[in-house]
Design an enzyme around this catalytic site. Sequence first.
Site, mmCIF file in Angstrom:
data_model
loop_
_atom_site.group_PDB
_atom_site.id
_atom_site.type_symbol
_atom_site.label_atom_id
_atom_site.label_comp_id
_atom_site.label_asym_id
_atom_site.label_seq_id
_atom_site.Cartn_x
_atom_site.Cartn_y
_atom_site.Cartn_z
ATOM 1 N N SER A 1 0.872 -1.176 0.000
ATOM 2 C CA SER A 1 0.000 0.000 0.000
ATOM 3 C C SER A 1 0.903 1.218 0.000
ATOM 4 O O SER A 1 2.078 1.137 0.369
ATOM 5 C CB SER A 1 -0.874 0.003 1.268
ATOM 6 N N TYR B 1 -1.831 -0.292 10.799
ATOM 7 C CA TYR B 1 -1.824 -0.684 9.378
ATOM 8 C C TYR B 1 -0.554 -0.196 8.694
ATOM 9 O O TYR B 1 0.088 -0.937 7.941
ATOM 10 C CB TYR B 1 -3.065 -0.104 8.708
#
Length: 256
Positions: A140, A153
């Site tokens: 990501s 995250y």
Amino acid sequence: MTQGPLHGRHALVTGGSRGIGVAIAERLVAEGALVTILGRNATRAGQVAKAIGAAGFVSADVTDRNGLTEAIRQAEERQGGVSILVNNAGAAESAPFLKTPPEQFQRMLSVNLDSVVTACHAVLPGMIAAGTGRIVNIASTAGLKGYRYVSAYVAAKHAVVGLTKALALETAETGVTVNAVCPGFADTDLVRESVARIHEKTGRSDAEIIADMVRDNPQKRLIDPREVADCVYWLTGADAGSITGQSLAVAGGEVM
């Protein structure tokens, strides 16, 4: 199934029954790969596999090390050794850091990092023995920069990028390449569900919510999952044999 550039190669896509995972699996099928979709929900994985013409599917919770290892073993028993592994399964939880308990960090590490470690442990021996293999980790932009309110995250995705670099060095002389693809906010069902929840809570329009999501993207738009799939496909091909240890942002210029 076409006689494409990936003809006969067994590709396994974790989290392959939703969003970006479906787009990746569909592109690899189109290029001739024997694709196994790995999803937590067996019914959904089976339906998607049938719809896109995948070779088959297996079911496992990627946070269950033994279950994931066994699912990969079953896939290899049916379709032969995995020569392309796409670690796409992942999840995100949000909270301010001071309201993020240790358990949330453990959950984010388990689904986003530990699952990659487990899958790589399962397929790397076969790839090395064969003298060829492609591993693509879907990280990501959160693996390349920081974001507020998703510290767990961000930490997990940074770890995936670091693991990618380390494995690329360890496998550099084996014929195996290891890379990461780092999408920005993509136009998936999960993002649309998130938009709907925010709309319900705040009354803001969908357009306003999406504009806020993509404010750091110079192109000011959600990423099409097919754009991520295109990048993954290129990394799995013969022409990318010298590309390893890289983290490619598919994010409209958000990370430069």
